[in-house]
Every structure is written in C-alpha cells, then in structure tokens.
Design a protein around this motif. Sequence first.
Motif, PDB file in Angstrom:
ATOM      1  N   THR A   1       0.849  -1.194   0.000  1.00  0.00           N
ATOM      2  CA  THR A   1       0.000   0.000   0.000  1.00  0.00           C
ATOM      3  C   THR A   1       0.883   1.241   0.000  1.00  0.00           C
ATOM      4  OG1 THR A   1      -1.668  -1.184   1.288  1.00  0.00           O
ATOM      5  CG2 THR A   1      -1.862   1.200   1.203  1.00  0.00           C
ATOM      6  N   THR A   2       0.538   2.173  -0.891  1.00  0.00           N
ATOM      7  CA  THR A   2       1.340   3.384  -1.013  1.00  0.00           C
ATOM      8  C   THR A   2       0.697   4.555  -0.265  1.00  0.00           C
ATOM      9  OG1 THR A   2       0.219   4.076  -3.027  1.00  0.00           O
ATOM     10  CG2 THR A   2       2.163   2.650  -3.284  1.00  0.00           C
ATOM     11  N   VAL A   3       1.441   5.622  -0.158  1.00  0.00           N
ATOM     12  CA  VAL A   3       0.965   6.832   0.501  1.00  0.00           C
ATOM     13  C   VAL A   3      -0.269   7.392  -0.209  1.00  0.00           C
ATOM     14  CG1 VAL A   3       1.615   9.221   1.030  1.00  0.00           C
ATOM     15  CG2 VAL A   3       3.250   7.385   1.386  1.00  0.00           C
ATOM     16  N   GLY A   4      -0.345   7.197  -1.499  1.00  0.00           N
ATOM     17  CA  GLY A   4      -1.463   7.725  -2.283  1.00  0.00           C
ATOM     18  C   GLY A   4      -2.811   7.159  -1.901  1.00  0.00           C
ATOM     19  N   PHE A   5      -2.845   5.928  -1.434  1.00  0.00           N
ATOM     20  CA  PHE A   5      -4.133   5.308  -1.088  1.00  0.00           C
ATOM     21  C   PHE A   5      -4.809   6.006   0.088  1.00  0.00           C
ATOM     22  CE2 PHE A   5      -6.767   2.183   1.081  1.00  0.00           C
ATOM     23  CZ  PHE A   5      -7.667   1.887   0.066  1.00  0.00           C
ATOM     24  N   PRO A   6      -4.160   6.152   1.247  1.00  0.00           N
ATOM     25  CA  PRO A   6      -4.848   6.839   2.346  1.00  0.00           C
ATOM     26  C   PRO A   6      -5.139   8.309   2.042  1.00  0.00           C
ATOM     27  CG  PRO A   6      -2.623   6.215   3.007  1.00  0.00           C
ATOM     28  CD  PRO A   6      -2.869   5.611   1.671  1.00  0.00           C
ATOM     29  N   ILE A   7      -4.297   8.922   1.222  1.00  0.00           N
ATOM     30  CA  ILE A   7      -4.579  10.305   0.844  1.00  0.00           C
ATOM     31  C   ILE A   7      -5.842  10.363  -0.019  1.00  0.00           C
ATOM     32  CG2 ILE A   7      -3.752  12.270  -0.528  1.00  0.00           C
ATOM     33  CD1 ILE A   7      -0.954  11.646   0.525  1.00  0.00           C
ATOM     34  N   GLY A   8      -5.978   9.430  -0.955  1.00  0.00           N
ATOM     35  CA  GLY A   8      -7.189   9.367  -1.776  1.00  0.00           C
ATOM     36  C   GLY A   8      -8.432   9.116  -0.942  1.00  0.00           C
ATOM     37  N   VAL A   9      -8.319   8.229   0.025  1.00  0.00           N
ATOM     38  CA  VAL A   9      -9.454   7.960   0.917  1.00  0.00           C
ATOM     39  C   VAL A   9      -9.786   9.220   1.726  1.00  0.00           C
ATOM     40  CG1 VAL A   9     -10.194   6.629   2.935  1.00  0.00           C
ATOM     41  CG2 VAL A   9      -9.056   5.483   1.034  1.00  0.00           C
ATOM     42  N   ALA A  10      -8.759   9.921   2.200  1.00  0.00           N
ATOM     43  CA  ALA A  10      -8.986  11.146   2.969  1.00  0.00           C
ATOM     44  C   ALA A  10      -9.696  12.213   2.135  1.00  0.00           C
ATOM     45  CB  ALA A  10      -7.660  11.687   3.488  1.00  0.00           C
ATOM     46  N   ILE A  11      -9.399  12.267   0.855  1.00  0.00           N
ATOM     47  CA  ILE A  11     -10.068  13.231  -0.024  1.00  0.00           C
ATOM     48  C   ILE A  11     -11.553  12.900  -0.137  1.00  0.00           C
ATOM     49  CG2 ILE A  11     -10.242  14.007  -2.431  1.00  0.00           C
ATOM     50  CD1 ILE A  11      -7.165  13.758  -2.523  1.00  0.00           C
ATOM     51  N   ILE A  12     -11.868  11.630  -0.305  1.00  0.00           N
ATOM     52  CA  ILE A  12     -13.267  11.216  -0.392  1.00  0.00           C
ATOM     53  C   ILE A  12     -13.989  11.484   0.931  1.00  0.00           C
ATOM     54  CG2 ILE A  12     -14.794   9.218  -0.660  1.00  0.00           C
ATOM     55  CD1 ILE A  12     -12.587   8.120  -2.615  1.00  0.00           C
ATOM     56  N   VAL A  13     -13.346  11.152   2.037  1.00  0.00           N
ATOM     57  CA  VAL A  13     -13.947  11.379   3.350  1.00  0.00           C
ATOM     58  C   VAL A  13     -14.153  12.883   3.594  1.00  0.00           C
ATOM     59  CG1 VAL A  13     -13.519  11.179   5.839  1.00  0.00           C
ATOM     60  CG2 VAL A  13     -13.123   9.229   4.347  1.00  0.00           C
ATOM     61  N   SER A  14     -13.205  13.710   3.146  1.00  0.00           N
ATOM     62  CA  SER A  14     -13.347  15.155   3.341  1.00  0.00           C
ATOM     63  C   SER A  14     -14.579  15.692   2.613  1.00  0.00           C
ATOM     64  CB  SER A  14     -12.089  15.892   2.895  1.00  0.00           C
ATOM     65  OG  SER A  14     -11.937  15.847   1.494  1.00  0.00           O
ATOM     66  N   ALA A  15     -14.905  15.134   1.462  1.00  0.00           N
ATOM     67  CA  ALA A  15     -16.114  15.555   0.751  1.00  0.00           C
ATOM     68  C   ALA A  15     -17.357  15.246   1.585  1.00  0.00           C
ATOM     69  CB  ALA A  15     -16.199  14.865  -0.608  1.00  0.00           C
ATOM     70  N   PHE A  16     -17.403  14.062   2.184  1.00  0.00           N
ATOM     71  CA  PHE A  16     -18.533  13.707   3.051  1.00  0.00           C
ATOM     72  C   PHE A  16     -18.585  14.615   4.278  1.00  0.00           C
ATOM     73  CE2 PHE A  16     -18.231   9.654   0.748  1.00  0.00           C
ATOM     74  CZ  PHE A  16     -19.562   9.468   0.422  1.00  0.00           C
ATOM     75  N   LEU A  17     -17.435  14.888   4.875  1.00  0.00           N
ATOM     76  CA  LEU A  17     -17.401  15.730   6.072  1.00  0.00           C
ATOM     77  C   LEU A  17     -17.857  17.160   5.764  1.00  0.00           C
ATOM     78  CD1 LEU A  17     -14.082  14.554   7.771  1.00  0.00           C
ATOM     79  CD2 LEU A  17     -16.429  14.086   8.496  1.00  0.00           C
ATOM     80  N   LEU A  18     -17.397  17.711   4.655  1.00  0.00           N
ATOM     81  CA  LEU A  18     -17.814  19.062   4.294  1.00  0.00           C
ATOM     82  C   LEU A  18     -19.314  19.120   3.987  1.00  0.00           C
ATOM     83  CD1 LEU A  18     -14.789  20.298   2.158  1.00  0.00           C
ATOM     84  CD2 LEU A  18     -15.407  20.966   4.479  1.00  0.00           C
TER      85      LEU A  18
END
Length: 102
Positions: A61-78
């Motif tokens: 698993t690369t650094v890009g995966f959790p960052i991508g998940v965080a981007i999706i989660v941030s959309a839900f949070l906003l």
Amino acid sequence: MSADINEKVRRNPKFQELCQKRSTFAWTLSAVMLAIYYGFILVIAFAPASLGTPLWEGATTTVGFPIGVAIIVSAFLLTGVYVKRANGEFDDLTRQIIEEAK
C-alpha cells in the motif's frame, strides 16, 4: 396574493441575511473542496513518486491510497458541515422569514 408574499420575503432584511450567509458559506466550502482536489492533482502532476512511496518498508500500500481515501472522506465531512448549519441556522432564519411574511 402570492406576488405580495414574494415581495414581503424579498424585502425582509432576514432574507437578505440568509442569502448572503448561505452563499458565502457554500462558496467557502466549495473553495476548500476544490483546493483539496486540485492540490491532489498538482501532487500527481509534479511529484507522482511521493504518492507511490510505500507506507512502510515492504508494504504494497502506497501513501497515495490513504490520501485518496482522505479526499473522499473530506467531501462527506464538508457535506455534513453544510447540512448541520443548513438544518440549524439557515432553517431558523427561513422559519422567521415565513412567519413575518404571513
């Protein structure tokens, strides 16, 4: 009758306040989300190796995966932040405007 109510609502200072607050808040959240998305795209464009770095030595698993998940989660949070304010402050103002227009 309907035109009279519409005119009362438009002239109500609370309606102007509601429109201004809601618009400002929506644009702010939109700017935050766009900054997150475009920031990610800029990292992909200019430093793709940084996202391809494994999380730890030997990991697949690369650094890009959790960052991508965080981007999706941030959309839900906003979205949740907007809904919370809309159901509270904005709905209260709307109820006041309706009561004053009757």
